[in-house]
Scaffold this active site. Structure first.
Site, PDB file in Angstrom:
ATOM      1  N   GLY A  44      -2.006   3.791   4.509  1.00  0.00           N
ATOM      2  CA  GLY A  44      -2.280   3.052   3.273  1.00  0.00           C
ATOM      3  C   GLY A  44      -3.396   2.026   3.352  1.00  0.00           C
ATOM      4  O   GLY A  44      -3.999   1.674   2.345  1.00  0.00           O
ATOM      5  N   ASP A 103       6.597  -4.994   0.657  1.00  0.00           N
ATOM      6  CA  ASP A 103       7.702  -4.779  -0.277  1.00  0.00           C
ATOM      7  C   ASP A 103       8.964  -5.424   0.306  1.00  0.00           C
ATOM      8  O   ASP A 103       9.218  -6.612   0.101  1.00  0.00           O
ATOM      9  CB  ASP A 103       7.857  -3.273  -0.501  1.00  0.00           C
ATOM     10  N   PHE A 152       6.927   0.803  -8.543  1.00  0.00           N
ATOM     11  CA  PHE A 152       6.323   1.701  -7.573  1.00  0.00           C
ATOM     12  C   PHE A 152       4.890   1.991  -7.991  1.00  0.00           C
ATOM     13  O   PHE A 152       4.647   2.489  -9.084  1.00  0.00           O
ATOM     14  CB  PHE A 152       7.129   3.004  -7.474  1.00  0.00           C
ATOM     15  N   ARG A 165      -3.683   8.658  -3.002  1.00  0.00           N
ATOM     16  CA  ARG A 165      -4.294   7.604  -2.177  1.00  0.00           C
ATOM     17  C   ARG A 165      -5.761   7.389  -2.558  1.00  0.00           C
ATOM     18  O   ARG A 165      -6.319   6.330  -2.342  1.00  0.00           O
ATOM     19  CB  ARG A 165      -4.246   7.984  -0.690  1.00  0.00           C
TER      20      ARG A 165
HETATM   21  P1  5GP Z   1       8.075  -2.638   3.431  1.00  0.00           P
HETATM   22  O1  5GP Z   1       8.402  -2.387   4.871  1.00  0.00           O
HETATM   23  O2  5GP Z   1       7.486  -3.994   3.168  1.00  0.00           O
HETATM   24  O3  5GP Z   1       9.233  -2.325   2.518  1.00  0.00           O
HETATM   25  O4  5GP Z   1       7.053  -1.551   2.972  1.00  0.00           O
HETATM   26  C1  5GP Z   1       5.787  -1.447   3.411  1.00  0.00           C
HETATM   27  C2  5GP Z   1       5.312  -0.035   3.180  1.00  0.00           C
HETATM   28  O5  5GP Z   1       6.069   0.646   2.181  1.00  0.00           O
HETATM   29  C3  5GP Z   1       3.898  -0.047   2.661  1.00  0.00           C
HETATM   30  O6  5GP Z   1       2.975  -0.003   3.707  1.00  0.00           O
HETATM   31  C4  5GP Z   1       3.837   1.198   1.820  1.00  0.00           C
HETATM   32  O7  5GP Z   1       3.502   2.292   2.625  1.00  0.00           O
HETATM   33  C5  5GP Z   1       5.231   1.372   1.317  1.00  0.00           C
HETATM   34  N1  5GP Z   1       5.381   0.854  -0.066  1.00  0.00           N
HETATM   35  C6  5GP Z   1       6.004  -0.273  -0.480  1.00  0.00           C
HETATM   36  N2  5GP Z   1       5.936  -0.409  -1.818  1.00  0.00           N
HETATM   37  C7  5GP Z   1       5.241   0.672  -2.270  1.00  0.00           C
HETATM   38  C8  5GP Z   1       4.802   1.094  -3.572  1.00  0.00           C
HETATM   39  O8  5GP Z   1       5.028   0.476  -4.611  1.00  0.00           O
HETATM   40  N3  5GP Z   1       4.106   2.251  -3.602  1.00  0.00           N
HETATM   41  C9  5GP Z   1       3.808   2.989  -2.497  1.00  0.00           C
HETATM   42  N4  5GP Z   1       3.097   4.082  -2.680  1.00  0.00           N
HETATM   43  N5  5GP Z   1       4.197   2.618  -1.267  1.00  0.00           N
HETATM   44  C10 5GP Z   1       4.893   1.458  -1.149  1.00  0.00           C
END
Ligand code: 5GP
Length: 181
Positions: A44, A103, A152, A165
């Site tokens: 990402g 997130d 999302f 992407r």
């Molecule tokens: P965390 O560990 O903070 O929950 O998530 C981090 C990873 O989750 C990010 O690098 C991303 O790959 C994915 N992610 C979190 N929120 C989103 C979102 O709204 N859309 C997408 N496509 N990926 C997300």
């Protein structure tokens, strides 16, 4: 063509450029005299990191680390997997992790702790997007591009099932796109 799947744009191409200019200037100021390693979390981080480093006027190294936590869906999973490890030592180095979005906070919590455990002198995070309403683990990135609601999103590096992407902006996917699958 991809645009037909997008409900609305949350962060435009122009806004992303301004964000990267602002963050790049701040990082340049804060790391003055240091030679940080900027570590992008694949996949990402790619467009964001590429845009951001144009505005960082420092001697710095670039590294990539493969990390996965979504496993294809629209919910973050609890297990953070390293799919590609670093090829360089972080011992005694200032580390800046470049991430597309924070997130739940789990990914960065795990990776930051790992790099500290490996002997990094400092570990900070720069993220294009922050979704504080999604937090499960307490984590505050030092550099935040913009804060978004708990939705999302796709585009500018962010995927849904590995697609979208390559969109030049960040947008909200139409619910019917992921309800189909
Ligand atoms: P965390 O560990 O903070 O929950 O998530 C981090 C990873 O989750 C990010 O690098 C991303 O790959 C994915 N992610 C979190 N929120 C989103 C979102 O709204 N859309 C997408 N496509 N990926 C997300």
């Amino acid at each position: 063509m991809l645009e037909k799947d997008i409900e609305r744009i949350l962060v435009s191409e122009k806004e992303i450029t301004h964000i990267c200019q602002r963050l790049g200037a701040k990082i340049t100021h804060d790391y003055h005299g240091k030679t940080p390693i900027i570590i992008g979390l694949l996949k990402g981080c790619m467009p964001f990191m590429a845009e951001l480093i144009k505005y960082i006027d420092l001697y710095c190294e670039i590294e990539l680390m493969g990390v996965s936590s979504y496993h294809g869906g629209i919910q973050s999973s609890s297990d953070v997997k390293i799919t590609k490890d670093l090829e360089t030592s972080v011992h005694d180095r200032d580390i800046l992790i470049a991430e597309d979005i924070v997130d739940t906070g789990k990914t960065l919590d795990v990776i930051s702790k790992l790099l500290i455990h490996r002997g990094a002198r400092s570990v900070e995070v720069v993220t294009l997007l922050d979704k504080p309403a999604g937090r499960i683990v307490e984590f505050t990135p030092k550099y935040i591009g913009t804060t978004i609601p708990k939705e999302f999103v796709v585009g500018f590096g962010l995927d849904y099932n590995e697609l979208y992407r390559n969109l030049p902006y960040v947008g909200v996917l139409k619910p019917e796109v992921y309800k189909k699958n």
